[in-house]
Design a protein around this motif. Structure first.
Motif, PDB file in Angstrom:
ATOM      1  N   PRO A 240      93.973  81.840 -40.765  1.00  0.00           N
ATOM      2  CA  PRO A 240      94.577  82.172 -42.073  1.00  0.00           C
ATOM      3  C   PRO A 240      95.201  80.982 -42.744  1.00  0.00           C
ATOM      4  O   PRO A 240      95.661  80.043 -42.085  1.00  0.00           O
ATOM      5  CB  PRO A 240      95.640  83.198 -41.698  1.00  0.00           C
ATOM      6  CG  PRO A 240      96.003  82.876 -40.290  1.00  0.00           C
ATOM      7  CD  PRO A 240      94.733  82.402 -39.633  1.00  0.00           C
ATOM      8  N   ARG A 241      95.252  81.052 -44.068  1.00  0.00           N
ATOM      9  CA  ARG A 241      95.965  80.033 -44.829  1.00  0.00           C
ATOM     10  C   ARG A 241      97.432  80.450 -44.958  1.00  0.00           C
ATOM     11  O   ARG A 241      97.789  81.592 -44.670  1.00  0.00           O
ATOM     12  CB  ARG A 241      95.335  79.901 -46.220  1.00  0.00           C
ATOM     13  CG  ARG A 241      93.904  79.424 -46.202  1.00  0.00           C
ATOM     14  CD  ARG A 241      93.250  79.693 -47.537  1.00  0.00           C
ATOM     15  NE  ARG A 241      93.249  81.125 -47.847  1.00  0.00           N
ATOM     16  CZ  ARG A 241      92.793  81.644 -48.965  1.00  0.00           C
ATOM     17  NH1 ARG A 241      92.307  80.873 -49.890  1.00  0.00           N
ATOM     18  NH2 ARG A 241      92.826  82.952 -49.163  1.00  0.00           N
ATOM     19  N   PHE A 242      98.249  79.537 -45.441  1.00  0.00           N
ATOM     20  CA  PHE A 242      99.685  79.850 -45.596  1.00  0.00           C
ATOM     21  C   PHE A 242      99.877  81.050 -46.518  1.00  0.00           C
ATOM     22  O   PHE A 242     100.690  81.942 -46.247  1.00  0.00           O
ATOM     23  CB  PHE A 242     100.434  78.637 -46.149  1.00  0.00           C
ATOM     24  CG  PHE A 242     101.920  78.842 -46.235  1.00  0.00           C
ATOM     25  CD1 PHE A 242     102.720  78.720 -45.115  1.00  0.00           C
ATOM     26  CD2 PHE A 242     102.519  79.197 -47.444  1.00  0.00           C
ATOM     27  CE1 PHE A 242     104.100  78.929 -45.189  1.00  0.00           C
ATOM     28  CE2 PHE A 242     103.896  79.398 -47.526  1.00  0.00           C
ATOM     29  CZ  PHE A 242     104.685  79.267 -46.393  1.00  0.00           C
ATOM     30  N   SER A 243      99.085  81.089 -47.584  1.00  0.00           N
ATOM     31  CA  SER A 243      99.219  82.191 -48.544  1.00  0.00           C
ATOM     32  C   SER A 243      98.862  83.531 -47.911  1.00  0.00           C
ATOM     33  O   SER A 243      99.382  84.567 -48.304  1.00  0.00           O
ATOM     34  CB  SER A 243      98.346  81.929 -49.771  1.00  0.00           C
ATOM     35  OG  SER A 243      96.998  81.726 -49.361  1.00  0.00           O
ATOM     36  N   ASP A 244      97.951  83.515 -46.916  1.00  0.00           N
ATOM     37  CA  ASP A 244      97.588  84.755 -46.222  1.00  0.00           C
ATOM     38  C   ASP A 244      98.741  85.260 -45.361  1.00  0.00           C
ATOM     39  O   ASP A 244      98.975  86.451 -45.228  1.00  0.00           O
ATOM     40  CB  ASP A 244      96.367  84.519 -45.317  1.00  0.00           C
ATOM     41  CG  ASP A 244      95.143  84.115 -46.122  1.00  0.00           C
ATOM     42  OD1 ASP A 244      94.991  84.631 -47.253  1.00  0.00           O
ATOM     43  OD2 ASP A 244      94.367  83.281 -45.620  1.00  0.00           O
ATOM     44  N   VAL A 245      99.416  84.299 -44.737  1.00  0.00           N
ATOM     45  CA  VAL A 245     100.434  84.633 -43.740  1.00  0.00           C
ATOM     46  C   VAL A 245     101.799  84.932 -44.381  1.00  0.00           C
ATOM     47  O   VAL A 245     102.612  85.644 -43.800  1.00  0.00           O
ATOM     48  CB  VAL A 245     100.550  83.468 -42.727  1.00  0.00           C
ATOM     49  CG1 VAL A 245     101.751  83.612 -41.819  1.00  0.00           C
ATOM     50  CG2 VAL A 245      99.273  83.386 -41.900  1.00  0.00           C
TER      51      VAL A 245
END
Length: 282
Positions: free
Chosen positions: A144-149
DNA sequence: TCCGTGCGATGGTGGACATC
DNA sequence: GATGTCCACCATCGCACGGA
């Protein structure tokens, strides 16, 4: 002239102590109460394994709090979240976060949030050599990317938070590194750090520790490794990984708070408000 | 590789005190 | 009262540190 200089020093002194006074009522803390290392893990939590539907099971954190019962003694306590990030370099604007780990100090051993993050850029080899995090590990579509998490992270923090009370984040060199980095990534996601997040820098605390009389080293050794040596702390696991550093810092922070006879008041005195990091965004 | 911070070394300033 | 010395305090500078 001398009078002017002394006035400036007095003014600086007043300003530097001002945030603490302003923050105390906000924090809802009772002044003068020592942070007793023995009491950190008294709060009772029940946890469960969190399955993530859209994110790879190997990447996102395994454990999320489901519900918890606080003892009456800590009903008014403020969560202490020890955290660490690993990045692709020093520069907030140019580099990205590759790993994030956080542990709620009050909540015992199980309440942690840990994830690898896809930086969407190459991890430099010299960084990979330090962190053991390389392209093969994080530059994958299933990481995951930061925005996902971010939504999961915010949910985790909310689950730790006592309504109406702030969150205290603790990290090593948070003032100059972790905090600005995190703020930058929040900004990149068009999100704002909650205003009730406060940050405590253990590097600043370390500078206030008395020097060891046995040490002949005149250098100012306040890095995490030196602090671990000072307190005889060893943590198993891969070196320089985020959660391992968090676990080290948990122990170091407890020992330091004891050595410094740290009170809640003193801790809030050390705290930096989230909007402090906004100056690093421009 | 960057850069804010803390510390030690050094020098300047002013107050307190002693001496003439 | 004038002058000299000592000491405390403070500012400034340069260097090392700390994070990946």
């Amino acid at each position: 002239m001398a009078l002017l200089l002394r006035f400036n020093q007095l003014r600086n002194s007043i300003w530097s102590s001002c945030p603490a006074r302003l923050l105390m009522p906000h924090a809802g803390l009772s002044s003068g109460k020592l942070l007793d290392p023995k009491s950190y893990e008294r709060r009772l939590f029940s946890t469960r394994v969190q399955e993530t539907a859209s994110l790879d099971r190997t990447c996102i954190s395994r454990i999320q709090p489901l519900e918890f019962q606080q003892t009456s003694e800590h009903e008014q306590s403020v969560p202490l979240l020890i955290f660490d990030i690993k990045t692709t370099g020093f520069f907030q604007k140019r580099n990205r976060i590759t790993e994030f780990a956080v542990h709620d100090l009050w909540a015992g051993k199980n309440n942690t949030f840990e994830t690898l993050l896809n930086p969407e850029m190459d991890v430099p080899k010299y960084v990979a050599a330090v962190t053991n995090i390389n392209n093969d590990l994080v530059c994958r579509p299933d990481v995951p990317r930061f925005s996902d998490v971010l939504p999961l992270l915010l949910a985790f923090v909310r689950s730790c938070q006592t309504p109406g009370k702030p969150i205290i984040w603790v990290a090593h060199n948070v003032k100059r590194f972790d905090g600005p980095f995190l703020a930058q990534k929040f900004d990149r996601c068009s999100a704002q750090m909650p205003e009730d997040w406060l940050f405590v820098d253990t590097l600043c605390l370390a500078t206030k520790l008395p020097k060891l009389s046995a040490s002949n080293d005149k250098r100012h050794l306040h890095d995490l490794e030196s602090l671990c040596k000072r307190y005889g702390i060893s943590v198993e696991g891969p070196p320089h990984r985020a959660m391992q550093e968090v676990m080290k810092l948990c122990q170091v922070f407890q020992k330091m708070s004891f050595d410094l006879k740290l009170t809640y008041e003193g801790l809030i005195d050390e705290a930096i408000k989230a909007n402090y990091f906004s100056k690093f965004l421009n």
